[in-house]
Design a protein around this motif. Structure first.
Motif, PDB file in Angstrom:
ATOM      1  N   ASP A  75       0.847  -1.189   0.000  1.00  0.00           N
ATOM      2  CA  ASP A  75       0.000   0.000   0.000  1.00  0.00           C
ATOM      3  C   ASP A  75       0.889   1.247   0.000  1.00  0.00           C
ATOM      4  OD1 ASP A  75      -2.185  -1.654   0.085  1.00  0.00           O
ATOM      5  OD2 ASP A  75      -2.575  -1.378   2.227  1.00  0.00           O
ATOM      6  N   TRP A 171      -2.356  -1.328  10.138  1.00  0.00           N
ATOM      7  CA  TRP A 171      -2.314  -2.265   9.007  1.00  0.00           C
ATOM      8  C   TRP A 171      -3.128  -3.525   9.304  1.00  0.00           C
ATOM      9  CZ3 TRP A 171       3.703  -2.039   7.979  1.00  0.00           C
ATOM     10  CH2 TRP A 171       4.014  -0.824   7.360  1.00  0.00           C
ATOM     11  N   CYS A 173      -5.789  -3.663  11.249  1.00  0.00           N
ATOM     12  CA  CYS A 173      -7.206  -3.282  11.112  1.00  0.00           C
ATOM     13  C   CYS A 173      -7.622  -3.305   9.648  1.00  0.00           C
ATOM     14  CB  CYS A 173      -7.435  -1.882  11.684  1.00  0.00           C
ATOM     15  SG  CYS A 173      -7.313  -1.790  13.484  1.00  0.00           S
ATOM     16  N   ARG A 174      -6.753  -2.812   8.800  1.00  0.00           N
ATOM     17  CA  ARG A 174      -7.036  -2.793   7.355  1.00  0.00           C
ATOM     18  C   ARG A 174      -7.116  -4.221   6.801  1.00  0.00           C
ATOM     19  NH1 ARG A 174      -2.764   0.572   4.238  1.00  0.00           N
ATOM     20  NH2 ARG A 174      -3.280   1.947   5.999  1.00  0.00           N
ATOM     21  N   GLU A 178     -10.345  -6.081   5.103  1.00  0.00           N
ATOM     22  CA  GLU A 178     -10.272  -6.647   3.749  1.00  0.00           C
ATOM     23  C   GLU A 178     -10.657  -8.123   3.716  1.00  0.00           C
ATOM     24  OE1 GLU A 178      -6.682  -3.732   2.070  1.00  0.00           O
ATOM     25  OE2 GLU A 178      -6.262  -5.833   2.553  1.00  0.00           O
ATOM     26  N   ALA A 195     -12.424   0.989  10.251  1.00  0.00           N
ATOM     27  CA  ALA A 195     -11.900   2.168   9.553  1.00  0.00           C
ATOM     28  C   ALA A 195     -11.585   3.286  10.544  1.00  0.00           C
ATOM     29  CB  ALA A 195     -12.898   2.642   8.503  1.00  0.00           C
ATOM     30  N   GLU A 198      -8.514   2.250  12.525  1.00  0.00           N
ATOM     31  CA  GLU A 198      -7.327   2.395  11.687  1.00  0.00           C
ATOM     32  C   GLU A 198      -6.888   3.856  11.604  1.00  0.00           C
ATOM     33  OE1 GLU A 198      -5.932   2.254   7.034  1.00  0.00           O
ATOM     34  OE2 GLU A 198      -7.662   1.028   7.585  1.00  0.00           O
ATOM     35  N   ARG A 238      -3.611  10.368   4.645  1.00  0.00           N
ATOM     36  CA  ARG A 238      -4.632   9.409   5.067  1.00  0.00           C
ATOM     37  C   ARG A 238      -5.474   9.919   6.236  1.00  0.00           C
ATOM     38  NH1 ARG A 238      -4.331   3.908   3.522  1.00  0.00           N
ATOM     39  NH2 ARG A 238      -2.756   3.526   1.922  1.00  0.00           N
TER      40      ARG A 238
END
Length: 284
Positions: A75, A171, A173-174, A178, A195, A198, A238
């Protein structure tokens, strides 16, 4: 009419239904290589032995076999994405006896005063680790990283260690978001919560790296100055600090030490930044 309908005159009427190529098909099928067993996440793990620098006890923790996982992509904030396993889940080491925890990069480094703080503020009340399965779930990993983050605060770790631990948790949490099946109960609610979590972690990572940048020497968490500059730029983007992000991107693009690869990555986030700023203006 069957190809073999005349065989009955030889007393071989039972063969009238033969298929000319049936045996050949069976032969080919038999000759084909057996399907290789599917590699699972568990196959890529092993138990590694560690010695706790706080209580000197030996314990084992699951680790990913080096060289067995293929990096697929990354990412913009440098989060690596591997084939078959999210190796980030296995980066926090936890002593099951005293509760000391840290990312593998920082685990061995311990000052006597820090060990004392951990014994007094964590070990005294530590009730032990919950058992896990043969692999760590994202929830297992987040709990272990949460304990590692608590340890960074208790032992008064450098801002960079706190920031890096927050980044790794973000990361995770992401990664959990996903991989969350869409038929999960309260899927939308869980995605929203992940979200938010994160973003909070990324904001803490941003603050920590900003502080570390002016106070600590490089390399920092294995990164040189240009890489950390780039990372701060993307973290700022971000979390919605667009002007700050622009300033840090400019530092990468104008740096004589930055190679073309990282400058191209900086141009990519600059493009994303401009798009997000425009969307934010249109939404007002």
């Amino acid at each position: 009419m069957s190809l073999f309908s005349g065989l009955d005159q030889f007393g071989l009427g039972k063969l009238e239904k033969l298929n000319v190529f049936e045996e050949e098909g069976k032969k080919n099928s038999a000759d084909s290589k057996p399907e290789e067993p599917k590699v699972t996440e568990e196959d890529l793990l092993f138990d590694k032995s560690f010695t706790c620098p706080v209580c000197d006890s030996e314990f084992h923790s699951k680790m990913v076999r080096t060289g067995k996982v293929k990096l697929l992509s990354a990412d913009t904030d440098l989060r690596p994405k591997y084939q078959l396993v999210d190796s980030l889940k296995y980066d926090a080491l936890v002593c099951p006896k005293c509760g000391y925890a840290a990312l593998s990069r920082f685990f061995k480094f311990m000052m006597p005063a820090q060990a004392k703080l951990i014994r007094e503020n964590i070990s005294k009340n530590f009730s032990g680790l919950k058992p896990t399965g043969n692999i760590y779930t994202y929830d297992d990993a987040l709990l272990r990283h949460q304990l590692a983050l608590a340890n960074t605060v208790v032992k008064k770790a450098k801002p960079s260690e706190k920031a890096y631990t927050c980044l790794k948790m973000a990361w995770l949490c992401r990664g959990k978001a996903e991989s969350l099946p869409k038929d999960t109960e309260d899927y939308a609610k869980q995605i929203k919560e992940l979200a938010a979590q994160e973003k909070e972690l990324l904001a803490n990572a941003y603050d920590g790296f900003m502080t570390a940048f002016s106070k600590e020497a490089f390399p920092m968490c294995g990164m040189d100055e240009i890489t950390v500059t780039y990372l701060i730029a993307d973290l700022a983007r971000r979390i919605g600090k667009y002007e700050e992000s622009s300033r840090w991107i400019a530092r990468v693009l104008t740096s004589r030490q930055a190679n073309e690869r990282i400058k191209n990555k900086a141009r990519d986030i600059k493009e994303l930044l401009n798009k997000e700023k425009e969307e934010a203006l249109n939404a007002q």
